[in-house]
Design a protein around this motif. Sequence first.
Motif, short mmCIF file in Angstrom:
data_model
loop_
_atom_site.label_atom_id
_atom_site.label_comp_id
_atom_site.label_asym_id
_atom_site.label_seq_id
_atom_site.Cartn_x
_atom_site.Cartn_y
_atom_site.Cartn_z
N ALA A 1 0.84 -1.19 0.00
CA ALA A 1 0.00 0.00 0.00
C ALA A 1 0.88 1.24 0.00
N GLN A 2 0.25 2.40 -0.16
CA GLN A 2 1.00 3.65 -0.20
C GLN A 2 1.77 3.88 1.10
N ASP A 3 2.85 4.63 0.97
CA ASP A 3 3.61 5.03 2.15
C ASP A 3 2.66 5.71 3.14
N HIS A 4 2.72 5.29 4.41
CA HIS A 4 1.79 5.83 5.40
C HIS A 4 2.43 5.85 6.77
N SER A 5 1.85 6.64 7.64
CA SER A 5 2.35 6.76 9.00
C SER A 5 1.91 5.56 9.83
N THR A 6 2.61 5.34 10.93
CA THR A 6 2.26 4.31 11.88
C THR A 6 2.15 4.95 13.27
N GLY B 1 -2.60 2.43 4.88
CA GLY B 1 -2.16 3.03 3.63
C GLY B 1 -3.26 3.16 2.60
N GLU B 2 -4.41 2.59 2.88
CA GLU B 2 -5.57 2.71 1.99
C GLU B 2 -6.83 3.05 2.77
N VAL C 1 -16.53 1.29 15.82
CA VAL C 1 -15.29 1.41 15.06
C VAL C 1 -15.65 1.73 13.62
N ILE C 2 -15.08 2.82 13.11
CA ILE C 2 -15.34 3.28 11.74
C ILE C 2 -14.21 2.77 10.84
N ILE C 3 -14.58 2.20 9.71
CA ILE C 3 -13.61 1.85 8.66
C ILE C 3 -13.91 2.75 7.47
N ALA C 4 -12.95 3.62 7.12
CA ALA C 4 -13.16 4.61 6.05
C ALA C 4 -12.14 4.42 4.95
N LYS C 5 -12.61 4.42 3.72
CA LYS C 5 -11.71 4.39 2.56
C LYS C 5 -11.11 5.78 2.41
N ALA C 6 -9.78 5.87 2.51
CA ALA C 6 -9.11 7.17 2.54
C ALA C 6 -8.54 7.59 1.20
N SER D 1 -0.81 13.02 1.38
CA SER D 1 -2.00 13.62 2.00
C SER D 1 -1.94 13.47 3.52
N LEU D 2 -2.37 14.52 4.19
CA LEU D 2 -2.42 14.54 5.65
C LEU D 2 -3.89 14.46 6.06
N TYR D 3 -4.19 13.55 7.01
CA TYR D 3 -5.57 13.33 7.44
C TYR D 3 -5.70 13.70 8.92
#
Length: 700
Positions: free
Chosen positions: A124-129, A147-148, A158-163, A672-674
């Motif tokens: 997946a895309q580079d993402h923070s942990t 990452g997705e 618990v929310i699962i959101a496509k980012a 992108s920053l969320y």
Amino acid sequence: MGKVESPLTGLFKKQKHWVSQALVVALFSGVLMSGCQALAAGESSVQEDLPVVGSYENLKQWIQRASERDDGYGMKANSAPAQTTGAMADTGLVERQAAMAAPASAAPQAKNAASSSFASAKAAQDHSTTNVQVEGVDEADIVKTDGEYIYQVNNRRVIIAKAQPAGEMAIASVIRFDDAFFAPREIYVDGKDLVVIGSGRDEVLLASDQGQIAEKRAMIAPPHYFPYAGVVKAIVYDIADKANPQKSRETAIQGAYVSSRKIGSALYLIANRRLGVHLPENETPDILPWYKDTATGEDKLRVGYDQIRCFPDFSDPNYLIVAGVNVEQPKEPLHLSTYLGAGNIVYASTENLYVALRNVHGPVFWRSAMDGVSPAEKTSIFKFALDGAKARYTGKGEVTGRPLNQFSLDEKDGFFRIATTAGNAWAEGDGTSKNNLYVLDASMKTVGKLEGVAPGELIYSVRFMGDRAYMVTFRTVDPLFVIDLKEPTAPRILGKLKIPGYSNYLHPYDENHIIGFGKDAVEQSIADDAGRVVGVNAYYQGMKMAIFDVSDVSHPVEQHVAHIGDRGTDSELLHNHRALLFSKEKNLLAFPVQVMEVDKSNSAASGEKPSPVPAYGSFAFQGAYVYTISLEKGFELRGRITHISDEEYQKAGQYYYDNDKFVSRIVYIGDSLYTLSNRMIKAHGMETLEERGALAIPGE
């Protein structure tokens, strides 16, 4: 003007927790090894040395011993519990105790365990942990991303959101829980597995005992035993299909949640199940803790007396429960260990788990504070070797003083390091606070120590980095101590820096630079009735950040500084390190802040004489502060992101109470920053912070 409060006033508030704990913890100390049954053959030598409760009579006598105090000062002598043999009593909850552990060959080594989905996740895309203390040891948090998708604990769901893509964010699914008593607290996400950890109540116990408990509470004397009704749950979901998560496993442990860690596929849960000192004369099922694991069935199972071990010299009448779950093997049974004792601070390396318990022996806390006499404050540290999803007790150490939090604990090259504070900042003489650092070897024996650092001050933050430790203490100024640990048997102070304010959290930038997050402070002289200065007080101000250069360890330097807001400004980062987003490679630093500001123009226009005590500010902003950070330029504010509208800011008064719109976490995926609150997810460009998308989250 807001309420006046100095840091020392805040310290007293913190100490109130220690006072209440001392009531329970300072109950007794004495060797309780005799009268215990020997463990069965086949365990390790350390486990064989650890005694077993064995019977209700033994348990009752040990707990009774805890209640026998001599006015809070001396501990009355008492004989050891009688030797007892025989099988455990049938509690009536289940007919037999289930198997407690799978064969050793079924569990891989924890340090080598890795999710089978890890490789796909990396695609997946580079993402923070999550910002964790130890690399390779994951910590649960309220927000995770793969990452997705973004996963968020949001009130009781618990929310699962496509980012991705950021302009097309959408809610993929919402996980709700059938148990009305269950509240999700934290999550782990690894490949196709989502683990939800939360707390609940034992609804069966509450329903069956409701009348009995009410009757007991109506009685004043004698005291009665109240069944413990708290539950810790870990629920595993298969999230291969994000739109339709499937529950694959549920484990439940009776007790209060302490902490958890995840290493590869091995999840470790730590809970305390309170016993109290007033046990019933006759045995009841409620005395023994229960657990449930859907890998072996739907029934609740009691832990037997013959499966409860006793910590040496335990002093807190609780059960400490350490559970291990192999997340990727839904059929592998839960690995559960139960101990008579307790713990409240958890640290884990990739090979060992440490549970620390602060104890007080001798003079009770409030008496010692007034008399200036220091109680015998000790911290017990219990060590567990991690092997797959198993945590095996291997030894206990003890040091003087009390640790602040998990960052006061560390392990390197087989040595355990811990920083503590003993005494009280406002006491005089022997009772005044002193700060210490201890080094223990693999067998938990103290081999090195540095004691008596910064008398009269308290530790506000600690960070271990390789062969060094950084310790911040505070009373009126902030000394940053650099401590050399290269020789474990001889820790020593290399240098120190005294500056206004204090740091609540220290974060590594590189091997020679460290970032401090805390509060600024100003000193005010204290005068007597004749106008003579008799002392100095300190008042905290707004938030302060600093980059410390420790290249010259003898002379550390505050290289860069930045400030946010006035008195009353606060950030979750100062209390919870997981609220920090930091990437040295991206020169990125971000965290949530609630900004309070003092209207200085109105004060000047009124002509009033300025108060010697700094005023509290009024609510001005809540959201994410995003910085570019570098050693050359320090902290450069890129911008601020909020989920509160301009109209709502106009309506705000001294405070703003709609916490559901408070930004709690910041993550990045690609460029992108969320930012996340309970009401919204917003996406912005990482460099210029241009808005790229927003996703409203409906209420419950």
